[in-house]
Design a protein around this motif. Structure first.
Motif, PDB file in Angstrom:
ATOM      1  N   LYS A 145       0.697  -1.480  -0.057  1.00  0.00           N
ATOM      2  CA  LYS A 145      -0.211   0.132   0.185  1.00  0.00           C
ATOM      3  C   LYS A 145       1.163   1.663  -0.371  1.00  0.00           C
ATOM      4  O   LYS A 145       1.136   2.223   0.639  1.00  0.00           O
ATOM      5  N   GLU A 147       0.236   4.095  -1.168  1.00  0.00           N
ATOM      6  CA  GLU A 147      -0.454   5.141  -1.022  1.00  0.00           C
ATOM      7  C   GLU A 147      -0.288   5.621   1.028  1.00  0.00           C
ATOM      8  O   GLU A 147      -0.890   6.879   1.589  1.00  0.00           O
ATOM      9  N   THR A 149       1.034   7.107   2.608  1.00  0.00           N
ATOM     10  CA  THR A 149       2.260   8.007   3.008  1.00  0.00           C
ATOM     11  C   THR A 149       2.596   8.743   4.690  1.00  0.00           C
ATOM     12  O   THR A 149       3.849   8.841   3.959  1.00  0.00           O
TER      13      THR A 149
END
Length: 176
Positions: A145, A147, A149
């Motif tokens: 994953k 994404e 962040t």
């Protein structure tokens, strides 16, 4: 304390003539597994399986090459679709001797000045854990994953801190 001659004579030593001139045979066997070129090295490893899965990076645009090393820091340290980072870390430590990835450069066989840029997944495990190691490697490279962040920023800060400490303690060797 300066060692005396008797102490120095206790140190094992060999002469050049003690080293056999014959080289160790090369035990490579090329085959295909699931349509993928595979090389087996038939040597005694005390039952441990060592696996390198290599991917050709030759098609990666040059502008992205500097980020490939970062990929090595992130894969296996970020959640996947099926596991959190903590679950992955625990399972990998319990079931393998190592599962990691990193970019490699490999000299082309028979060509002194030609190299291949490869990305490798490296694993070592006992035979009973081979399915786990390979399926976990597949999970990591296909469902990380990216994404997340917040987690990636934490890893980048950790890398920066480690590099800073390395420079502070070994700056003379890094500058060279």
């Amino acid at each position: 304390h300066e060692p005396d001659e008797a102490e120095l004579n206790c140190i094992p030593s060999i002469k050049r003539t003690d080293i056999p001139r014959d080289t160790i045979p090369y035990y490579n066997r090329e085959t295909e597994v699931g349509g993928v070129k595979t090389v087996f090295h038939d040597v005694d490893t005390n039952g441990i399986i060592y696996t390198d899965i290599l991917f050709d990076m030759g098609k990666i645009p040059h502008k992205y090459v500097p980020y490939v090393g970062l990929l090595g820091y992130l894969l296996g340290r970020v959640d996947t679709a099926a596991h959190t980072y903590d679950e992955l870390d625990t399972e990998i430590k319990l079931n393998t001797g190592n599962l990691s990835s990193w970019p490699y450069t490999i000299r082309k066989f028979g060509a002194m000045d030609e190299y291949l840029a490869m990305y490798g997944i490296y694993a070592k495990m006992m035979p009973e854990n081979a399915d786990f190691a390979l399926s976990t490697a597949l999970e990591i490279i296909t469902s990380t994953k990216f994404e997340d962040t917040r987690r990636i920023k934490a890893i980048l800060n950790e890398i920066r801190s480690d590099k800073h400490s390395e420079i502070m303690s070994n700056g003379n060797s890094i500058a060279a």
